[in-house]
Design a protein around this motif. Structure first.
Motif, PDB file in Angstrom:
ATOM      1  N   VAL A  35     -21.812  -6.072  -2.126  1.00 23.15           N
ATOM      2  CA  VAL A  35     -20.715  -5.179  -2.357  1.00 23.15           C
ATOM      3  C   VAL A  35     -20.633  -4.731  -0.920  1.00 23.15           C
ATOM      4  CG1 VAL A  35     -20.097  -3.095  -3.200  1.00 23.15           C
ATOM      5  CG2 VAL A  35     -21.464  -4.519  -4.710  1.00 23.15           C
ATOM      6  N   TYR A  36     -21.517  -4.203  -0.193  1.00 26.83           N
ATOM      7  CA  TYR A  36     -21.294  -3.531   1.334  1.00 26.83           C
ATOM      8  C   TYR A  36     -20.648  -4.850   2.019  1.00 26.83           C
ATOM      9  CZ  TYR A  36     -24.367   0.022  -0.048  1.00 26.83           C
ATOM     10  OH  TYR A  36     -24.938   1.312  -0.628  1.00 26.83           O
ATOM     11  N   LEU A  37     -21.005  -6.029   2.041  1.00 23.38           N
ATOM     12  CA  LEU A  37     -20.501  -7.190   2.803  1.00 23.38           C
ATOM     13  C   LEU A  37     -19.436  -7.243   2.633  1.00 23.38           C
ATOM     14  CD1 LEU A  37     -21.236  -9.315   4.860  1.00 23.38           C
ATOM     15  CD2 LEU A  37     -22.233 -10.784   3.307  1.00 23.38           C
ATOM     16  N   VAL A  38     -18.780  -7.372   1.100  1.00 20.20           N
ATOM     17  CA  VAL A  38     -17.591  -7.772   0.807  1.00 20.20           C
ATOM     18  C   VAL A  38     -16.486  -6.643   1.301  1.00 20.20           C
ATOM     19  CG1 VAL A  38     -15.844  -8.163  -1.025  1.00 20.20           C
ATOM     20  CG2 VAL A  38     -18.050  -9.221  -0.988  1.00 20.20           C
ATOM     21  N   VAL A  39     -16.901  -5.398   1.161  1.00 25.35           N
ATOM     22  CA  VAL A  39     -15.919  -4.320   1.638  1.00 25.35           C
ATOM     23  C   VAL A  39     -15.829  -4.214   2.931  1.00 25.35           C
ATOM     24  CG1 VAL A  39     -15.895  -1.657   1.498  1.00 25.35           C
ATOM     25  CG2 VAL A  39     -16.513  -2.846  -0.372  1.00 25.35           C
ATOM     26  N   GLY A  40     -17.069  -4.282   3.727  1.00 23.25           N
ATOM     27  CA  GLY A  40     -16.862  -4.658   5.451  1.00 23.25           C
ATOM     28  C   GLY A  40     -16.068  -5.622   5.820  1.00 23.25           C
ATOM     29  N   GLY A  41     -16.067  -7.007   4.905  1.00 24.67           N
ATOM     30  CA  GLY A  41     -15.235  -7.978   5.330  1.00 24.67           C
ATOM     31  C   GLY A  41     -13.529  -7.519   5.002  1.00 24.67           C
ATOM     32  N   VAL A  42     -13.434  -6.786   4.132  1.00 23.07           N
ATOM     33  CA  VAL A  42     -12.019  -6.357   3.612  1.00 23.07           C
ATOM     34  C   VAL A  42     -11.727  -5.280   4.757  1.00 23.07           C
ATOM     35  CG1 VAL A  42     -10.790  -5.073   2.092  1.00 23.07           C
ATOM     36  CG2 VAL A  42     -12.333  -6.752   1.153  1.00 23.07           C
ATOM     37  N   SER A  62      -0.811  -1.819  16.583  1.00 24.81           N
ATOM     38  CA  SER A  62      -0.893  -0.925  17.497  1.00 24.81           C
ATOM     39  C   SER A  62      -0.356  -1.387  18.764  1.00 24.81           C
ATOM     40  CB  SER A  62      -2.515  -0.762  17.860  1.00 24.81           C
ATOM     41  OG  SER A  62      -2.917  -1.816  18.722  1.00 24.81           O
ATOM     42  N   ARG A  63       0.293  -2.679  18.642  1.00 15.30           N
ATOM     43  CA  ARG A  63       0.970  -3.258  19.788  1.00 15.30           C
ATOM     44  C   ARG A  63       0.222  -3.205  21.157  1.00 15.30           C
ATOM     45  NH1 ARG A  63       3.409  -4.399  15.984  1.00 15.30           N
ATOM     46  NH2 ARG A  63       5.577  -4.195  15.549  1.00 15.30           N
ATOM     47  N   GLY A  64      -0.956  -3.668  21.217  1.00 14.16           N
ATOM     48  CA  GLY A  64      -1.897  -3.553  22.540  1.00 14.16           C
ATOM     49  C   GLY A  64      -2.564  -2.336  22.737  1.00 14.16           C
ATOM     50  N   PHE A  65      -2.680  -1.583  21.692  1.00 11.34           N
ATOM     51  CA  PHE A  65      -3.223  -0.051  21.669  1.00 11.34           C
ATOM     52  C   PHE A  65      -2.520   0.625  22.386  1.00 11.34           C
ATOM     53  CE2 PHE A  65      -7.361  -2.785  21.604  1.00 11.34           C
ATOM     54  CZ  PHE A  65      -7.715  -2.526  20.317  1.00 11.34           C
ATOM     55  N   THR A  66      -1.053   0.420  22.072  1.00 10.11           N
ATOM     56  CA  THR A  66      -0.219   1.499  22.893  1.00 10.11           C
ATOM     57  C   THR A  66       0.248   2.401  21.775  1.00 10.11           C
ATOM     58  OG1 THR A  66       1.786  -0.173  22.357  1.00 10.11           O
ATOM     59  CG2 THR A  66       0.838  -0.291  24.478  1.00 10.11           C
ATOM     60  N   LYS A  67       0.246   2.400  20.501  1.00  9.33           N
ATOM     61  CA  LYS A  67       0.482   3.134  19.290  1.00  9.33           C
ATOM     62  C   LYS A  67      -0.698   3.905  18.882  1.00  9.33           C
ATOM     63  CE  LYS A  67       4.218   1.628  16.819  1.00  9.33           C
ATOM     64  NZ  LYS A  67       4.776   0.859  15.815  1.00  9.33           N
ATOM     65  N   PRO A  68      -0.744   5.365  19.141  1.00 11.38           N
ATOM     66  CA  PRO A  68      -1.898   6.033  18.813  1.00 11.38           C
ATOM     67  C   PRO A  68      -2.237   5.930  17.419  1.00 11.38           C
ATOM     68  CG  PRO A  68      -0.140   7.120  19.964  1.00 11.38           C
ATOM     69  CD  PRO A  68       0.510   5.992  19.578  1.00 11.38           C
ATOM     70  N   THR A  69      -1.555   6.101  16.354  1.00  9.39           N
ATOM     71  CA  THR A  69      -1.885   6.036  14.988  1.00  9.39           C
ATOM     72  C   THR A  69      -2.706   4.580  14.503  1.00  9.39           C
ATOM     73  OG1 THR A  69      -0.420   7.721  14.354  1.00  9.39           O
ATOM     74  CG2 THR A  69      -1.254   6.440  12.437  1.00  9.39           C
ATOM     75  N   PRO A  70      -2.000   3.565  14.967  1.00 12.42           N
ATOM     76  CA  PRO A  70      -2.564   2.299  14.480  1.00 12.42           C
ATOM     77  C   PRO A  70      -3.820   2.018  15.268  1.00 12.42           C
ATOM     78  CG  PRO A  70      -0.250   1.986  14.780  1.00 12.42           C
ATOM     79  CD  PRO A  70      -0.448   3.600  15.082  1.00 12.42           C
ATOM     80  N   THR A  71      -3.927   2.571  16.513  1.00 11.81           N
ATOM     81  CA  THR A  71      -5.109   2.466  17.289  1.00 11.81           C
ATOM     82  C   THR A  71      -6.207   3.140  16.850  1.00 11.81           C
ATOM     83  OG1 THR A  71      -3.702   2.067  19.420  1.00 11.81           O
ATOM     84  CG2 THR A  71      -5.881   3.048  19.607  1.00 11.81           C
ATOM     85  N   LEU A  72      -5.890   4.288  16.252  1.00 11.71           N
ATOM     86  CA  LEU A  72      -6.934   5.261  15.641  1.00 11.71           C
ATOM     87  C   LEU A  72      -7.593   4.487  14.454  1.00 11.71           C
ATOM     88  CD1 LEU A  72      -8.727   7.807  15.503  1.00 11.71           C
ATOM     89  CD2 LEU A  72      -6.934   8.794  14.566  1.00 11.71           C
ATOM     90  N   LEU A  73      -6.610   4.155  13.691  1.00 15.19           N
ATOM     91  CA  LEU A  73      -6.886   3.358  12.341  1.00 15.19           C
ATOM     92  C   LEU A  73      -7.613   1.914  12.459  1.00 15.19           C
ATOM     93  CD1 LEU A  73      -3.761   3.855  10.438  1.00 15.19           C
ATOM     94  CD2 LEU A  73      -5.812   5.018   9.987  1.00 15.19           C
ATOM     95  N   THR A  74      -7.427   1.441  13.490  1.00 18.70           N
ATOM     96  CA  THR A  74      -8.251   0.177  14.196  1.00 18.70           C
ATOM     97  C   THR A  74      -9.746   0.616  14.343  1.00 18.70           C
ATOM     98  OG1 THR A  74      -6.201  -0.847  15.021  1.00 18.70           O
ATOM     99  CG2 THR A  74      -8.528  -1.655  15.857  1.00 18.70           C
ATOM    100  N   LEU A  75      -9.822   1.644  14.961  1.00 19.63           N
ATOM    101  CA  LEU A  75     -11.134   2.192  15.594  1.00 19.63           C
ATOM    102  C   LEU A  75     -11.785   2.737  14.373  1.00 19.63           C
ATOM    103  CD1 LEU A  75     -10.267   3.758  18.915  1.00 19.63           C
ATOM    104  CD2 LEU A  75     -11.107   1.433  18.573  1.00 19.63           C
ATOM    105  N   VAL A  76     -11.483   3.361  13.704  1.00 22.14           N
ATOM    106  CA  VAL A  76     -12.073   3.837  12.555  1.00 22.14           C
ATOM    107  C   VAL A  76     -12.453   2.951  11.343  1.00 22.14           C
ATOM    108  CG1 VAL A  76     -11.900   5.354  10.301  1.00 22.14           C
ATOM    109  CG2 VAL A  76     -11.075   6.085  12.749  1.00 22.14           C
ATOM    110  N   THR A  77     -11.392   1.843  11.107  1.00 25.18           N
ATOM    111  CA  THR A  77     -12.015   0.788  10.016  1.00 25.18           C
ATOM    112  C   THR A  77     -12.882  -0.208  10.696  1.00 25.18           C
ATOM    113  OG1 THR A  77      -9.756  -0.412  10.612  1.00 25.18           O
ATOM    114  CG2 THR A  77      -9.830   1.285   8.615  1.00 25.18           C
TER     115      THR A  77
END
Length: 109
Positions: free
Chosen positions: A4-11, A23-38
């Motif tokens: 379960v952990y593995l599948v959720v991690g894959g998703v 994030s357009r190459g980490f130029t947009k703050p919100t998508p960049t933050l969401l990238t890093l958190v997920t």
């Protein structure tokens, strides 16, 4: 629970790849933050799953879910090609993931 952990991690890998694109190459703050958190959550779940799953199995399945998911997201969200050759390649990845799961339960030789 490791699977379960593995599948959720894959998703979550698919989610962070989507936000990385957004994030357009980490130029947009919100998508960049969401990238890093997920991304961090995805790696953490992979790590937890590897407490009991073999390294090769866990990593192959995690990256496979990410690859197939990224393909699907690319086709649906970014109008990328879904040519017969690309779909066949993804089907082969899915087949490999199924075999990896089956092999993880096979008796040792």
């Amino acid at each position: 629970m490791a699977w379960v952990y593995l599948v959720v991690g894959g998703v979550l890998e698919v989610v962070w790849v989507f936000f990385m694109k957004e994030s357009r190459g980490f130029t947009k703050p919100t998508p960049t933050l969401l990238t890093l958190v997920t991304m961090a959550a995805s790696f953490a779940l992979l790590s937890v799953s590897m407490r009991t799953l073999p390294l090769g199995t866990a990593y192959a399945v995690w990256t496979g879910i990410g690859a197939v998911g990224a393909f699907v997201v690319g086709v649906l969200a970014f109008n990328e090609s879904a040519s017969l050759l690309r779909v066949t390649a993804v089907a082969m990845i899915v087949g490999g993931l199924v075999l990896m799961k089956v092999a993880s339960h096979a008796p040792l030789e």
